[in-house]
Design a protein around this motif. Structure first.
Motif, PDB file in Angstrom:
ATOM      1  N   SER A 195       0.877  -1.014  -0.031  1.00  0.00           N
ATOM      2  CA  SER A 195      -0.012  -0.005  -0.055  1.00  0.00           C
ATOM      3  C   SER A 195       0.973   1.289   0.010  1.00  0.00           C
ATOM      4  O   SER A 195       2.099   1.205   0.511  1.00  0.00           O
ATOM      5  CB  SER A 195      -0.866   0.018   1.358  1.00  0.00           C
ATOM      6  N   ARG A 196       0.473   2.069  -0.495  1.00  0.00           N
ATOM      7  CA  ARG A 196       1.166   3.556  -0.674  1.00  0.00           C
ATOM      8  C   ARG A 196       1.203   4.084   0.793  1.00  0.00           C
ATOM      9  O   ARG A 196       2.367   4.811   1.135  1.00  0.00           O
ATOM     10  CB  ARG A 196       0.399   4.666  -1.267  1.00  0.00           C
TER      11      ARG A 196
ATOM     12  N   PRO B  38       5.761   0.975  -4.777  1.00  0.00           N
ATOM     13  CA  PRO B  38       4.354   1.196  -5.063  1.00  0.00           C
ATOM     14  C   PRO B  38       4.398   2.521  -6.131  1.00  0.00           C
ATOM     15  O   PRO B  38       3.513   2.467  -7.181  1.00  0.00           O
ATOM     16  CB  PRO B  38       3.739   1.451  -3.912  1.00  0.00           C
ATOM     17  N   PHE B  39       5.153   3.458  -5.989  1.00  0.00           N
ATOM     18  CA  PHE B  39       5.226   4.578  -6.935  1.00  0.00           C
ATOM     19  C   PHE B  39       5.956   4.397  -8.238  1.00  0.00           C
ATOM     20  O   PHE B  39       5.412   4.968  -9.328  1.00  0.00           O
ATOM     21  CB  PHE B  39       5.890   5.750  -6.200  1.00  0.00           C
TER      22      PHE B  39
END
Length: 397
Positions: free
Chosen positions: A198-199, A318-319
């Motif tokens: 998750s971010r 994640p990014f």
């Protein structure tokens, strides 16, 4: 149903642990060689990632400070089985060399094996593994003249401009070139990698990374604690290093030799020992910690120097996935992929080739090992075992 999914998840973790541990015992030759071993095991044989995703993950880890090969291994483990998969992959790959270097520190500080014949044989194996990886990646990632030119630029720049920030600069410039050349290009086949992070977790990891970097020096001054001072020195060294394990050595030497925590002789003896074991050179910290304070010091030093790398890769994955799926970024990534091929070719020559192929016999032996790997398609462990035995035989000639 739930228990079945749990069983499948744990079987994945066990699979990651077995494979990464085997790599941890057999991956000699430095970070570029490690990427070759990863490519052979995870990409070519098991197809856990496609070639483009692997190249982009390698490029991401070149941007980040810390041990790039360990971060790539963590990223592959995360893709396979989440955060726990990344932890298991990291432990399997690094624990063999951490254990070996702690034992060197405790028992074998006066025993020099860095020039042993079997070590030289393993360096020749590294040449073969990296060359094989480059062939496979080059065919897929540099299919046209423009990308071949980008790879050539990266190769020349890597060899002629050797600084701590060379790889980052090459990747940035190659990304710009790729953006302008391929921004209108739409590849028909794009594989979406799944990183179950998750971010929120990613942002938390990045905040923890910067918080420790700022807070630890203050705690060191306020408490005068030996353990906090040790943790701070190793953490800061692992946080500020671009360019691989060899770059961290002068940082560690400045941290510990002038302060009297370790003698210059012990430091150099440990460096020789670190060359003789597989896995990332950052595990040299385990040796230093063990010399300073036994096996506990070795464990704390290892955690401290690798923690920044772990936090950074978890914080950026994640990014990275979001960016690589953006149509405006894909052209830049095509340039980056080509640059990675050039960087690998440069590293194949220096330092891997120049430190391994020093005679016609070495070149002939490398040709035999390459044929065993590429044409006869023998398993990597057979290549490693043959290289070890052959290096010992060559040393007797």
């Amino acid at each position: 149903m739930k228990s079945h999914k749990t069983e499948r998840y744990f079987s994945k973790l066990i699979e990651i642990l077995i494979i990464s541990t085997r790599l941890g015992f057999t991956s000699f030759g430095g970070p570029i060689a490690h990427l070759g071993y990863f490519h052979e095991e995870y990409i070519r044989k098991r197809k856990w990632m496609d070639e483009k995703s692997y190249a982009e993950l390698v490029a991401l880890c070149q941007f980040l400070p810390g041990p790039a090969s360990s971060q790539v291994g963590i990223g592959i483990g995360v893709m396979r089985a989440g955060v726990l998969g990344g932890i298991v992959s990291f432990l399997g790959f690094t624990l063999p060399s951490i254990t070996a270097l702690i034992l060197f520190a405790l028992l074998l500080q006066s025993f020099n094996v860095s020039e042993a014949g079997w070590i030289h044989g393993l360096k020749i194996v590294a040449v073969v593994v990296v060359a094989h990886a480059i062939l496979g990646m080059g065919q897929k990632l540099t299919p046209d003249l423009s990308r071949k030119a980008i790879a050539l630029f990266a190769l020349v720049a890597s060899l002629l401009w050797q600084t701590a920030f060379t790889q980052v600069g090459i990747i940035v410039l190659s990304a710009l070139i790729g953006y302008f050349l391929y921004k209108q290009n739409h590849e028909s086949h794009t594989v979406k990698s799944h990183f179950p992070l998750s971010r929120r977790l990613a942002i938390g990891c990045l905040l923890l990374f910067f918080s420790l970097l700022i807070i630890l020096p203050f705690l060191r001054e306020l408490t005068s604690s030996y353990w906090i001072a040790m943790f701070d020195s190793f953490y800061r060294s692992g946080s500020l290093v671009f360019g691989g394990g060899h770059v961290v050595l002068p940082l560690l030497e400045r941290e510990f030799v002038p302060s009297g925590w370790i003698s210059e002789e012990s430091f150099l003896a440990g460096y020789g020992a670190a060359q003789a074991v597989p896995g990332p050179l950052f595990t040299f910290a385990a040796y230093l910690g063990a010399v300073m304070d036994g096996w506990k010091g070795g464990i704390i030093a290892s955690i401290a120097i690798f923690l920044p790398a772990f936090l950074l890769i978890l914080g950026t994955l994640p990014f990275w996935e979001m960016l690589r799926q953006n149509p405006k970024i894909k052209g830049a990534l095509m340039g980056v992929n080509a640059a990675v091929v050039g960087i690998l070719i440069a590293a194949l020559y220096y330092p891997i080739w120049t430190s391994s192929i020093v005679s016609p016999v070495d070149f002939a032996f490398a040709g035999i090992l390459f044929s065993m790997l590429v044409f006869w398609k023998l398993p990597s462990w057979i290549i490693v075992a043959t290289g070890t035995f052959g290096g010992w035989i060559i040393s007797l000639i």
